[in-house]
Design a protein around this motif. Structure first.
Motif, PDB file in Angstrom:
ATOM      1  N   THR A   9      -2.827  59.157  -5.468  1.00 47.78           N
ATOM      2  CA  THR A   9      -1.744  58.244  -5.114  1.00 47.78           C
ATOM      3  C   THR A   9      -2.367  56.904  -4.744  1.00 47.78           C
ATOM      4  O   THR A   9      -3.147  56.817  -3.782  1.00 47.78           O
ATOM      5  CB  THR A   9      -0.932  58.769  -3.916  1.00 47.78           C
ATOM      6  N   ALA A  69       1.142  56.818  -9.000  1.00 50.53           N
ATOM      7  CA  ALA A  69       0.229  57.950  -9.126  1.00 50.53           C
ATOM      8  C   ALA A  69      -0.597  57.829 -10.395  1.00 50.53           C
ATOM      9  O   ALA A  69      -0.090  57.464 -11.456  1.00 50.53           O
ATOM     10  CB  ALA A  69       1.008  59.265  -9.136  1.00 50.53           C
ATOM     11  N   ASP A  93      -2.655  60.597 -12.104  1.00 46.43           N
ATOM     12  CA  ASP A  93      -2.974  62.034 -12.061  1.00 46.43           C
ATOM     13  C   ASP A  93      -2.877  62.538 -10.624  1.00 46.43           C
ATOM     14  O   ASP A  93      -1.814  62.518 -10.037  1.00 46.43           O
ATOM     15  CB  ASP A  93      -4.353  62.297 -12.672  1.00 46.43           C
ATOM     16  N   ASP A  94      -4.014  62.930 -10.018  1.00 47.28           N
ATOM     17  CA  ASP A  94      -3.974  63.498  -8.674  1.00 47.28           C
ATOM     18  C   ASP A  94      -4.269  62.467  -7.585  1.00 47.28           C
ATOM     19  O   ASP A  94      -4.532  62.823  -6.440  1.00 47.28           O
ATOM     20  CB  ASP A  94      -4.982  64.646  -8.550  1.00 47.28           C
ATOM     21  N   ARG A 113      -9.592  55.972 -10.777  1.00 45.19           N
ATOM     22  CA  ARG A 113      -9.347  57.365 -10.378  1.00 45.19           C
ATOM     23  C   ARG A 113     -10.643  58.093 -10.028  1.00 45.19           C
ATOM     24  O   ARG A 113     -10.687  58.871  -9.061  1.00 45.19           O
ATOM     25  CB  ARG A 113      -8.632  58.085 -11.509  1.00 45.19           C
ATOM     26  N   MET A 150      -3.275  66.092  -4.082  1.00 44.30           N
ATOM     27  CA  MET A 150      -3.188  64.624  -4.186  1.00 44.30           C
ATOM     28  C   MET A 150      -3.985  63.982  -3.055  1.00 44.30           C
ATOM     29  O   MET A 150      -3.948  64.442  -1.915  1.00 44.30           O
ATOM     30  CB  MET A 150      -1.734  64.164  -4.076  1.00 44.30           C
ATOM     31  N   HIS A 151      -4.736  62.943  -3.381  1.00 43.53           N
ATOM     32  CA  HIS A 151      -5.344  62.150  -2.319  1.00 43.53           C
ATOM     33  C   HIS A 151      -4.960  60.690  -2.518  1.00 43.53           C
ATOM     34  O   HIS A 151      -4.452  60.301  -3.570  1.00 43.53           O
ATOM     35  CB  HIS A 151      -6.860  62.335  -2.279  1.00 43.53           C
ATOM     36  N   THR A 152      -5.165  59.895  -1.464  1.00 41.16           N
ATOM     37  CA  THR A 152      -4.664  58.518  -1.437  1.00 41.16           C
ATOM     38  C   THR A 152      -5.805  57.525  -1.561  1.00 41.16           C
ATOM     39  O   THR A 152      -6.886  57.714  -1.002  1.00 41.16           O
ATOM     40  CB  THR A 152      -3.893  58.263  -0.126  1.00 41.16           C
TER      41      THR A 152
END
Length: 673
Positions: free
Chosen positions: A69, A64, A66-67, A245, A1-3
Motif C-alpha cells: 500500500t 496498491a 500488489d502487496d 515495490r 500488505m505492508h505500507t
C-alpha cells in the motif's frame, strides 16, 4: 500488505505531478490521466494550483502495488515552496527524485538529492520526459553520476525512439551482463561479504544474489537505481513500479506500542475546523482517544480525537483507528501545529533541512478597515506554513511575512483574495539580515534605586558564540536566588528581545548570561491583602530585562550579516569578461573560472538580494546561453553601511521613550510593574 510512504520530489516542471497521475492510472485509481496544463490532476486540488499549473501544497493519495500500500505524497517543485518539502521529509520511508530528460540535473535537483542523502532516505531516480524533443540519455546519466551521486545504476539500456511519442524504455533482464557487471562493481564497494563471494566465485555473482543486495543497499540509501521513461506515454513505468515495490523499505512500527506520530500538514475543513495530517510511527490512535501533543520536548496540549480519515484506494475514508506506518487526518485537537508530535515525542531531533526564508514584505490591505481580518487570515495561513513567520508591528499597525520568492508572494495575495475575501498589496521585498555580537558587553540595574522604576534587579552579559550556535542562556546566579517564575520571566524576555538588535534584525550566535538578580518578596500592609507596590512581580522583570539586555548589547556592538547564495554559472567563454564586471557591481565574489574550450564554469558567492538582478541580466550578457544555479550558503557581514529595520517595540535603546510607554502602562496595570 505492508505500507510505504513515498515522496515524489523534483525541480519545477520536471513532470512530478504527471508521474503521480501515471502511477495512479497504472494502479487503477483513475480511469483517465489528468494534465497539469488542463488543471485536472488529482493531487493539485487547489483552484490556484489548477490555474497556475504548479503544485503549491503537498497532497497525499493512496494506491496498491500488489502487496504494497503506497501512500504517495506529491510535493511542490518550485523553490518558493520548499517549506512544503521540508515538512514531508520527516515522514517518508522512500522517495522518487524526478529529473527531466531535456533539462537534466537542475539547481533544485541537486539541493533535494543532497538533503535526501543527508537524511539517509532511500531514493530511486526517474528520468522523465524521454518522449520530448531534446531528450538525452547518456548525457543525463553522466550528469547524475557527476552532480548527484556516483552510486547511481541505470536499470535499463539506452532508450529507443528517444525524443518521440514512440519512445521505449525496456529494463535490463536480471541476468543481463551489462547490469550484473555494473551491480557487481557498485555493490561490492559497500559489502565485504559480496566482495568475498565475487572473488571466490571467479567471474560473477548469481543475479538473484545481486538483486537481493541491490534491494538491501537501496533501502540503506547507499545506491540509487535510475529509471528512464515518460509519464505521458507510460514508457518505463512498469519498471519503476517494480522498483518501488521491491527496492524501497516498508514502514515499520508496533501497533501495541506507545502512540507516536508527527504532524506534517495542517489545513482547515469546511466548518473551519483543524485537520492535522499525521504520520504514525508506532501505536494506534482511536476515535475518542485523548491525545497528548508535544512541541519539541514540551507537552503543550491534550485533545480528544473526534474523527479519523485514512488514505486508501485513491480517497480518504472515515475510520475508527489508525495504526503505525499509516497517514491519517485527525480531527479534534485544536492547539496543534505542523511539526508537533502526537503521543510520545520522537527521539530523533527535529531540524531544518533547507535554508530559512531570506526575504520579507509588508502586507497592506486595500481597505484599511480590514486590518483585523487580515491578521486573522495570515495567522491561519501561518498555521499551514510556519515559515511565513508573521512579524506584527503594533506601533505602525503593520504585519510582515517572510518569503522565499516573488511567486510565493503572488500565491499569498491570491489566497487572501479567494479564501478570505481580502484584497492586499505588498510593499517592496527586502532581504532579511541578522546581527551577531561583535564583542562582549554587560549591564545591570539594581532594585530600589532612583533611576530604576521596577522592583527588580537584573544583570546580563552578552558574549559572541560560534556561528550557527543560536542563542544560549546561562546563569551566574544561584537558581534559588529568586522564585522560578521570575527567573523564567527574564529568560523568556531575553529571547523575545533578541528578535530586534541594534539595527532591528534578529540577534543570534550569542551567549547571554544572568549576572545579577534580586527581588522583593510578596508583602502586604498590616491586616491587608497582597500589595503589588511593595512586591516584585514577573512584570517587573519583563519590563526591566529589555533595558538591561539592550544596554549590554550596545556595549558589545553587533555586526549585521546578509544572506549569501553560492552560485554556479555556465556560460560561453567569450562572455566571461563582461560578466565579471557585472558580478563586481553586484558585490559577488567569484572563484577561479574553469575553462573547457568554448564553455566556462564559474563558482562563487553573491548577496541573496542580488540574485534576481543577475538572473535578469544573464540572457543579455551570454546571448541566452548562460545557465545560473544558486542556493543559500551562509550569512556574511555586510560591507558598507549596515541596513536597518524599523523596530516594532517601544525601543529599549532609547531609555526615555521606553520608560514613557512602559511606566505609563505600569500605572494603569498594576501587575505590570
Amino acid at each position: 500488505m505492508h505500507t510505504l510512504n513515498l515522496g515524489i520530489l523534483a525541480h519545477v516542471d520536471a513532470g512530478k505531478t504527471s508521474l503521480t497521475e501515471r502511477l495512479l492510472h497504472t494502479a487503477g485509481i483513475i480511469d483517465e490521466i489528468g494534465r497539469v496544463d488542463d488543471g485536472n490532476t488529482r493531487t493539485d486540488s487547489l483552484a490556484l494550483e489548477r490555474r497556475r499549473g504548479i503544485t503549491i501544497k503537498s497532497a497525499v493519495v493512496s494506491f496498491a502495488l500488489d502487496d504494497v500500500t503506497v501512500n504517495l505524497i506529491d510535493t511542490p517543485g518550485h523553490p518558493d515552496f520548499i517549506a512544503e518539502v521540508e515538512r514531508v521529509l520527516s515522514v517518508l520511508d522512500g522517495a522518487v527524485l524526478v529529473i527531466s530528460a531535456v533539462e537534466g540535473v537542475q539547481a533544485q535537483t541537486r539541493i533535494l538529492m543532497r538533503t535526501l542523502q543527508r537524511l539517509r532516505i532511500p531514493t530511486l531516480v526517474f528520468v522523465n520526459k524521454t518522449d520530448r524533443a531534446g531528450a538525452r540519455y547518456e548525457q543525463v546519466l553522466r550528469s547524475i553520476s557527476e552532480k548527484l551521486t556516483p552510486n547511481a545504476v541505470a536499470m535499463g539500456p539506452a532508450v529507443t525512439g528517444l525524443g518521440t511519442r514512440d519512445v521505449s524504455c525496456p529494463p535490463y533482464a536480471d541476468d543481463d551482463h551489462r547490469l550484473t557487471g555494473r551491480l557487481t562493481d557498485l555493490l561490492t564497494e559497500h559489502d565485504d561479504a559480496l566482495l568475498a563471494a565475487y572473488v571466490e566465485g571467479g567471474e560473477s555473482v548469481a543475479p538473484t544474489r545481486l538483486h537481493e543486495e541491490l534491494a538491501a543497499q537501496t533501502k540503506r540509501a547507499l545506491v540509487h537505481p535510475v529509471y528512464f521513461g515518460s509519464a505521458v506515454t507510460g514508457a518505463g513505468i512498469t519498471a519503476l513500479t517494480r522498483g518501488i515495490r521491491e527496492l524501497l523499505p516498508a514502514a515499520g512500527g508496533d501497533a501495541d506500542g506507545p502512540v507516536c506520530g508527527t504532524v506534517f500538514k495542517v489545513e482547515r475543513g469546511p466548518a473551519g475546523e483543524k485537520l492535522a495530517y499525521v504520520r504514525m510511527f508506532s501505536g494506534t490512535v482511536r476515535t475518542r482517544d485523548r491525545l497528548p501533543v508535544a512541541r519539541g520536548p514540551v507537552a503543550v496540549a491534550e485533545g480528544k480525537v473526534t474523527g479519523i480519515d485514512v488514505f486508501a484506494h485513491g480517497a480518504d475514508i472515515r475510520s475508527d483507528s489508525v495504526g503505525p506506518g499509516r497517514i491519517a487526518k485527525l480531527r479534534g485537537p485544536g492547539d496543534i501545529r505542523i511539526g508537533d508530535a502526537v503521543g510520545a515525542p520522537r527521539k530523533e531531533a527535529q531540524e531544518h533541512h533547507f535554508a530559512p526564508p531570506t526575504l520579507e514584505s509588508v502586507v497592506v490591505p486595500t481597505a484599511p478597515a480590514s486590518r483585523g481580518e487580515l491578521h486573522f487570515a495570515l495567522a491561519q495561513l501561518a498555521e499551514q506554513d510556519p515559515l511565513i513567520d508573521l512579524r506584527q508591528d503594533d506601533i505602525r499597525k503593520e504585519v510582515s511575512v517572510s518569503l522565499y520568492g516573488e511567486v510565493q508572494k503572488e500565491v499569498i495575495q491570491a489566497t487572501l483574495a479567494e479564501e478570505f475575501g481580502i484584497d492586499v498589496t505588498f510593499r517592496g521585498t527586502t532581504t532579511i539580515c541578522l546581527e551577531r555580537p561583535s564583542g562582549t558587553g554587560a549591564a545591570f540595574e539594581i532594585i530600589d534605586t532612583d533611576d530604576n522604576p521596577f522592583l527588580a534587579t537584573v544583570g546580563l552579559r552578552v558574549d559572541p558564540a560560534p556561528v550557527g550556535s543560536g542563542v544560549d542562556y546561562r546563569l551566574e546566579v544561584e537558581l534559588g536566588s529568586m522564585p522560578y517564575s521570575l527567573m523564567r520571566a527574564v529568560e523568556e524576555t531575553v529571547v523575545e528581545t533578541l528578535e530586534q538588535g541594534l539595527c532591528g534584525w534578529r540577534v543570534t550566535d550569542c551567549t547571554v548570561t544572568m549576572t545579577h538578580s534580586g527581588y522583593w518578596p510578596r508583602q502586604s500592609h498590616s491586616h491587608a491583602v497582597f500589595d503589588k507596590s511593595m512586591s516584585s512581580t514577573a512584570g517587573d522583570f519583563r519590563n526591566l530585562t529589555p533595558l538591561v539586555l539592550m544596554a549590554a548589547l550596545d556595549r558589545a556592538g553587533t555586526t549585521v550579516c546578509e544572506p549569501m547564495h553560492r552560485f554556479r554559472l555556465e556560460l560561453p567563454t567569450d562572455a566571461l569578461g563582461p560578466l565579471l564586471s557585472v558580478l563586481a557591481r553586484l558585490r559577488a565574489v567569484p572563484g577561479a573560472p574553469s575553462l573547457d574550450g568554448a564553455l566556462c564554469v564559474l563558482d562563487g558567492e553573491i548577496p541573496a538580494a542580488r540574485v534576481h538582478e543577475l538572473q535578469q541580466q544573464l540572457p543579455g550578457l551570454t546571448r541566452g546561453e548562460g545557465v545560473l544555479e544558486s542556493v543559500f550558503a551562509s550569512y556574511r557581514p555586510v560591507t558598507g553601511a549596515a541596513p536597518e529595520r524599523s523596530r516594532t517595540d517601544h525601543n529599549p535603546l532609547d531609555r526615555a521613550e521606553y520608560l514613557l510607554h512602559t511606566v505609563r502602562r505600569v500605572g494603569s496595570q498594576g501587575d505590570c510593574r
